[in-house]
Each structure stands twice: as C-alpha cells, then as structure tokens.
Write a protein that holds these residues in place. Structure first.
Motif, PDB file in Angstrom:
ATOM      1  N   GLU A   1      44.328  14.099  29.543  1.00 49.57           N
ATOM      2  CA  GLU A   1      42.952  13.377  30.950  1.00 49.57           C
ATOM      3  C   GLU A   1      44.186  12.605  31.920  1.00 49.57           C
ATOM      4  N   ALA A   2      44.872  12.076  31.095  1.00 50.93           N
ATOM      5  CA  ALA A   2      45.696  11.272  32.653  1.00 50.93           C
ATOM      6  C   ALA A   2      46.192  12.059  33.853  1.00 50.93           C
ATOM      7  N   GLN A   3      46.680  12.772  33.140  1.00 50.34           N
ATOM      8  CA  GLN A   3      47.333  14.713  33.936  1.00 50.34           C
ATOM      9  C   GLN A   3      46.079  15.349  34.842  1.00 50.34           C
ATOM     10  N   GLU A   4      44.428  15.241  34.027  1.00 47.61           N
ATOM     11  CA  GLU A   4      43.354  16.218  34.600  1.00 47.61           C
ATOM     12  C   GLU A   4      42.368  14.557  36.241  1.00 47.61           C
ATOM     13  N   MET A   5      43.132  13.256  35.356  1.00 48.66           N
ATOM     14  CA  MET A   5      42.224  12.623  36.402  1.00 48.66           C
ATOM     15  C   MET A   5      43.404  12.167  37.338  1.00 48.66           C
ATOM     16  N   ALA A   6      45.074  12.186  37.523  1.00 48.42           N
ATOM     17  CA  ALA A   6      45.885  12.065  38.561  1.00 48.42           C
ATOM     18  C   ALA A   6      46.145  13.871  39.298  1.00 48.42           C
ATOM     19  N   ALA A   7      45.259  14.740  38.862  1.00 50.63           N
ATOM     20  CA  ALA A   7      45.245  15.379  39.854  1.00 50.63           C
ATOM     21  C   ALA A   7      43.905  15.203  40.829  1.00 50.63           C
ATOM     22  N   LYS A   8      43.096  14.742  40.689  1.00 57.41           N
ATOM     23  CA  LYS A   8      41.874  14.297  41.446  1.00 57.41           C
ATOM     24  C   LYS A   8      42.338  13.653  42.673  1.00 57.41           C
ATOM     25  N   GLN A   9      43.106  12.330  42.127  1.00 54.24           N
ATOM     26  CA  GLN A   9      43.303  11.364  43.075  1.00 54.24           C
ATOM     27  C   GLN A   9      44.316  11.672  44.432  1.00 54.24           C
ATOM     28  N   PRO A  10      44.300  11.685  45.271  1.00 50.97           N
ATOM     29  CA  PRO A  10      45.484  12.099  46.610  1.00 50.97           C
ATOM     30  C   PRO A  10      46.836  11.012  46.325  1.00 50.97           C
ATOM     31  N   GLU A  11      47.876  12.261  47.042  1.00 50.90           N
ATOM     32  CA  GLU A  11      49.665  11.468  46.971  1.00 50.90           C
ATOM     33  C   GLU A  11      49.476  10.061  47.786  1.00 50.90           C
ATOM     34  N   PHE A  12      49.929   8.752  47.082  1.00 53.40           N
ATOM     35  CA  PHE A  12      50.459   7.845  48.059  1.00 53.40           C
ATOM     36  C   PHE A  12      51.225   8.113  48.692  1.00 53.40           C
ATOM     37  N   HIS A  13      51.027   6.916  49.692  1.00 49.52           N
ATOM     38  CA  HIS A  13      51.770   7.164  50.987  1.00 49.52           C
ATOM     39  C   HIS A  13      51.441   5.500  51.800  1.00 49.52           C
ATOM     40  N   PHE A  14      52.853   5.314  51.868  1.00 49.89           N
ATOM     41  CA  PHE A  14      52.912   3.806  52.819  1.00 49.89           C
ATOM     42  C   PHE A  14      52.138   3.807  53.958  1.00 49.89           C
ATOM     43  N   THR A  15      51.645   3.151  54.560  1.00 52.45           N
ATOM     44  CA  THR A  15      50.637   3.175  55.941  1.00 52.45           C
ATOM     45  C   THR A  15      51.754   2.902  56.998  1.00 52.45           C
TER      46      THR A  15
END
Length: 279
Positions: A205-219
C-alpha cells in the motif's frame, strides 16, 4: 520460517511535552503582529504570521496573560534551536529537568509550507512526537527559534534524494500506526505469520501511495535561505512555523552559544523577563 522485518514507528525530534481563534471580520491580513521578548541576555522581536491564525491568537493570548514572563530558555542546542515557554521553568531550581510543562491543551497544526519553513530565525511550535501525536498538534505554549546551520547545494540535493527514498517508509509508518492494536495483539500471540502478512500488505500500500506523489524538491526560496543564513530543513512540514525574528537575531545567536548541561538546559539561566505586543 519467513523473516519478519521490524515495524518501527518514527518518533519526531521534540519529545516535549484552546482558545477560540480565526480571522476577525474586516481584519487587515497585511498587518502582522509584532512581539517583543525581553530576556536577561537581550531583546528579540518577532512577527506572527496571519496565515497561522490559531497559533498567532494563542501566542497573543499567552502574552497578555503573562504566561511567558519568568520562564526560561530551557533547551538550547547550538546550530539547531533555542526553546522556551515551559510554565514549569519559572523559578526552577538548578538541575531540574524541564520541557514537559504545558497549559492543558494543544493547537491544531497549521502548515503553510513551503511558504514558511525552518530558516534561521523561524519561530515554531514545539510538540510531542508522532507516536503519541499523529496529527502533529502543537504544544499550547512551548516554542522554539531556529538557529540551524548553513548547507551547500550538494548537501541539499542529497537531502532531497534521501527524502524521496524515505517516502515509502514514512507512509508505511503512518499506515502501521493505524494498525497498532492489531500489531500488539499479534505480537502478544507470537503470530509471526500474521505480522509478516500485515507487513507485506502495508508495504505494498505504501509503495502504491508513494508512486502517486510527486518527487520532493526544495523551492528556490528554501535553497537561497538554507545556503546563506541556514536553518533546519529536516523539520519542514513536521512542526508549525508561525512567525520569525525581525530584530535581535544576534541575541538568538548569543543564547545558542551558552554552556548547557546534559539535558541541554543552560548552566546559567536565560530568562524571559517581559513580553509585549508592539503592534
């Protein structure tokens, strides 16, 4: 026998440990409240953000009630932060452990991220760890001012990569928190197969949810601040930032330089003598 990986719930850094709030009708959102914090080392002025109204109004209420006067900066960690606001620190004898005092309530988290982040001088609310405080609610009174350190571009890139890699673990821990009763029950019964199956289910479930989130980048604003004045980027999105120092950052630096004991309490008390609403 199937190998069981440990299900570990992460505990956040500040193991610390309401009043009606909100924007009044007709309130000027461009006008920010200024607060002067007088200490035995010098004066610090902070402004409170209007975008975090619950924290702003609560802080103003505590100031008017005199809650902070006589309290100490009870936790000081160089290149990290200086923390205050524990009511139990008033007249506390030398060597007394501090940091668990409160005013009997918490304040709901108000993350205005990435606009407000943990740059040097940020005024943030302390709180209990995620294991007992999954909603990341703030202490009703304890706060800290960020000192932090300066990072280079390559270090920030490494942190971005690490945060993206840890995304699955963070989601997994959140899911596991929701199944703690079930986990404890299976542990008590030594149900290794049950624990393994649940772990596999939650990890998928965690893998599936993480795949739907954009990659993190500092502004760009974060990168500019963290590579010049510095800060504590790993706290972003974890603790509510509700203001910042506008005058007296040299006093903040002076406080972070004091000698402390094993519990990070200054050996010589740094006391808040008076707090005043300026605007």
């Amino acid at each position: 026998m199937k190998k069981i990986l440990l299900i570990i719930l992460t505990i956040s850094f500040c193991g610390l440990t309401a009043c009606k709030t909100g924007t009044k009708k007709g309130e000027d959102m461009d006008k920010e409240t200024l607060v002067k914090i007088e200490t035995t080392v010098g004066d610090i002025e902070v402004k409170l953000y209007n975008e975090t109204p619950k924290h702003r109004d609560n802080f103003i209420k505590l100031v008017k009630d005199g809650v902070y006067e006589g309290t100490l900066f009870h936790r000081v960690i160089k290149d990290f932060m200086i923390q205050a606001g524990d009511p139990d620190s008033k007249n506390a004898p030398k060597g007394k452990m501090l940091g668990t005092g409160d005013v009997g309530y918490t304040v709901p988290a108000e993350f205005v991220y990435p606009k407000y982040f943990h740059k040097k001088g940020a005024l943030s609310a302390a709180r209990q760890g995620d294991n007992v405080n999954p909603k990341k609610e703030s202490s009703g009174c304890q706060f800290y001012i960020v000192t932090g350190k300066v990072f280079n571009d390559s270090t920030l890139l490494g942190m971005e990569s690490q945060m993206n890699e840890n995304k699955i673990n963070v989601i997994f821990n959140t899911l596991a928190q929701k199944h703690m009763k079930e986990i404890y029950k299976m542990r008590k019964a030594n149900d290794e197969n049950g624990l393994y199956d649940l772990q596999e289910k939650l990890f998928a479930e965690a893998q599936e949810m993480a795949a739907k989130q954009p990659e993190f980048h500092f502004t760009p604003e974060q990168i500019e601040a963290y590579t010049t004045v510095g800060g504590t980027p790993h706290l972003d999105g974890e603790y509510t930032v509700f203001g910042e120092v506008v005058k007296g950052l040299d006093i903040v630096d002076k406080i972070q330089q004091v000698k402390t004991d094993r519990s990070d309490r200054p050996e010589e008390d740094v006391k808040i003598t008076k707090v005043t609403i300026l605007d």
